[in-house]
Design an enzyme around this catalytic site. Structure first.
Site, PDB file in Angstrom:
ATOM      1  N   GLU A  21      21.577   0.964  16.263  1.00 10.41           N
ATOM      2  CA  GLU A  21      20.927   2.035  15.481  1.00 10.41           C
ATOM      3  C   GLU A  21      21.833   2.536  14.365  1.00 10.41           C
ATOM      4  OE1 GLU A  21      17.924   2.963  15.422  1.00 10.41           O
ATOM      5  OE2 GLU A  21      17.242   1.822  17.159  1.00 10.41           O
TER       6      GLU A  21
ATOM      7  N   CYS B  33       2.778  -2.521   8.198  1.00 14.58           N
ATOM      8  CA  CYS B  33       2.454  -1.310   7.429  1.00 14.58           C
ATOM      9  C   CYS B  33       3.618  -1.019   6.484  1.00 14.58           C
ATOM     10  CB  CYS B  33       2.205  -0.149   8.384  1.00 14.58           C
ATOM     11  SG  CYS B  33       1.425   1.256   7.595  1.00 14.58           S
TER      12      CYS B  33
ATOM     13  N   CYS C  33      -3.222  -4.625   6.015  1.00 12.85           N
ATOM     14  CA  CYS C  33      -4.156  -3.852   6.846  1.00 12.85           C
ATOM     15  C   CYS C  33      -5.113  -4.737   7.628  1.00 12.85           C
ATOM     16  CB  CYS C  33      -4.940  -2.873   5.988  1.00 12.85           C
ATOM     17  SG  CYS C  33      -3.891  -1.617   5.255  1.00 12.85           S
TER      18      CYS C  33
ATOM     19  N   CYS D 239      -6.969   3.911  12.133  1.00  8.61           N
ATOM     20  CA  CYS D 239      -6.252   4.347  10.928  1.00  8.61           C
ATOM     21  C   CYS D 239      -7.188   5.054   9.953  1.00  8.61           C
ATOM     22  CB  CYS D 239      -5.608   3.132  10.260  1.00  8.61           C
ATOM     23  SG  CYS D 239      -4.739   3.559   8.756  1.00  8.61           S
TER      24      CYS D 239
HETATM   25 FE1  SF4 Z   1      -0.896   0.762   8.001  1.00  9.80          FE
HETATM   26 FE2  SF4 Z   1      -3.297   1.688   8.541  1.00  9.80          FE
HETATM   27 FE3  SF4 Z   1      -3.037  -0.484   7.076  1.00  9.80          FE
HETATM   28 FE4  SF4 Z   1      -2.439  -0.525   9.668  1.00  9.80          FE
HETATM   29  S1  SF4 Z   1      -4.441  -0.211   8.754  1.00  9.80           S
HETATM   30  S2  SF4 Z   1      -1.255  -1.437   7.999  1.00  9.80           S
HETATM   31  S3  SF4 Z   1      -1.593   1.513   9.964  1.00  9.80           S
HETATM   32  S4  SF4 Z   1      -2.379   1.566   6.546  1.00  9.80           S
END
Ligand code: SF4
Length: 404
Positions: free
Chosen positions: A64, A206, A213, A222
């Site tokens: 970390e 993301c 997405c 989401c």
């Molecule tokens: Fe990010 Fe939402 Fe796209 Fe998934 S759907 S990659 S959480 S913005």
């Protein structure tokens, strides 16, 4: 008087994870994806296979600290090297801790951006200074199986998109809200895996620009994706419903920008320009016993900017001083410090060096001074030493001092 203030209204449901069934589904989808797609990383392997909890804690702590400073691909090499060398060191010198310089040399990445604060003999990392809420949460959940959430840059991005949080994501109010969410979401049976999955999602799917997405395992949860997938009329209704007094929505002056899609979130307040600072620094030089020049370096305090690193004797200056005055102040400083007279006119001006830290525009005003004989400084008050040029470069000095 006497009328209690009304409690602030709770945020709208779209900013919360208030449906237990949805939280359960999100956890399941995310963990299933993580089990299929997670990257093989040496500290993950160790955290999954090492029976000793403190050894797991140590490994996660090391990773970390390194991950806070550079990318995963770079960290793997340095992590492996660190763990091998420290294991060997522990066998050879079970009672000893390495000196600060040994630590620095082991963990100095060529970018020169690296600082370090690792030691071999740490008891529990959570007891150490420099371990903040995120690192403590990561170690507690990954190494010790405690059901506590974590919030780092990746998690901020994912949560802000999952819940359409468009207020300044670096503000304390939003950060507090994100920690609450992370603690609600974390899976109590696999907290370490869940936290790593959320961070992994931010690092690989993301991502800040062009998130994937359509491949996202939690897209059905989401809100940002839902908004992008809506009809234009529905978006207008939602956007106008979202702005106004809500502390988690984008400010009314910066409404939803349809060209950005889900990357409307998160948002940060405009960065403040870096603060300008001037520092006088003096390269004190003497002839060493073999005739080669040697330079005096002193150690910075153990906290604050460039903590514990070595530098030429330096003095922060007011911004608007004349050159003559700067030189006098530096001479006074050196005099008080060395306990012997230093004439301002003996300081030779060399030039100015500019170094940009993330939040400071630093100008070093560089002087040099040749000395006959040694300088005696109190080793407790002023850790200092004479070094040759090669020794200087091998010491724990900042990039700024190397420029000087
Ligand atoms: Fe990010 Fe939402 Fe796209 Fe998934 S759907 S990659 S959480 S913005």
């Amino acid at each position: 008087a006497g009328v209690p203030a009304a409690a602030p209204a709770p945020p709208p449901a779209r900013h919360l994870f208030s449906d237990p069934a949805e939280v359960e589904a999100l956890r399941g989808n995310l963990l299933a994806w993580y089990d299929r797609c997670k990257r093989d990383l040496p500290w993950r392997t160790l955290a999954a296979t090492e029976p000793d909890a403190d050894r797991r804690g140590y490994a996660v702590w090391v990773s970390e600290i390194m991950l806070q400073q550079t990318q995963v691909a770079t960290v793997i090499h340095y992590y492996n090297r660190w763990m091998q060398v420290t294991a060997a060191y522990r066998v050879l010198c079970p009672q000893a801790a390495p000196s600060g310089d040994l630590v620095h040399c082991l963990w100095q990445i060529p970018s020169g951006k690296i600082q370090l604060c690792l030691s071999l003999t740490c008891p529990l990392p959570s007891l150490l200074p420099g371990v903040g809420r995120y690192t403590a949460g990561a170690i507690a959940s990954i190494s010790y199986g405690q059901a506590t959430g974590v919030v780092d840059g990746n998690v901020i991005r994912v949560l802000c998109r999952l819940r359409c949080i468009g207020a300044d994501s670096s503000s304390p109010a939003v950060i507090d809200r994100l920690w609450d969410m992370a603690n609600v979401l974390v899976d109590s049976s696999r907290p370490g895996d869940f936290n790593q999955a959320l961070m992994e999602l931010g690092a690989t799917v993301c991502v800040p620009k062009a998130p994937l997405c359509r491949e996202c395992p939690v897209k059905q949860h989401c809100q940002a994706w839902r908004r992008v997938s809506m009809s234009p009329t529905a978006i207008v209704t939602l956007v106008f419903a979202g702005i106004g007094d809500c502390p988690l929505c984008p400010p009314a002056t910066e409404p939803w920008d349809s060209s950005l899609g889900v990357t409307n979130f998160p948002r940060k307040a405009a960065k403040k320009p870096p603060r300008a600072m001037r520092t006088a620094t003096c390269v004190l030089e003497r002839r060493g016993c073999h005739g080669a020049p040697e330079y005096l370096i002193v150690q910075r305090p153990s906290s604050g900017l460039l903590a514990g690193l070595w530098e030429f004797p330096s003095l922060p200056l007011a911004q608007d001083l004349q050159e003559e005055k700067e030189r006098e102040e530096l001479a006074h400083h050196l005099q008080a410090w060395m306990g012997r007279p230093v004439a301002a006119k003996g300081l030779q001006f060399i030039g100015e060096v500019i170094h940009i830290f993330s939040h400071i525009h630093q100008t070093y005003v560089v002087y040099s001074l040749h000395l006959d004989g040694d300088v005696t400084l109190d080793p407790v008050l002023f850790p200092s030493r004479w070094v040759t040029e090669d020794e200087f470069h091998a010491s724990a000095v900042s990039t700024a001092m190397k420029k000087v």
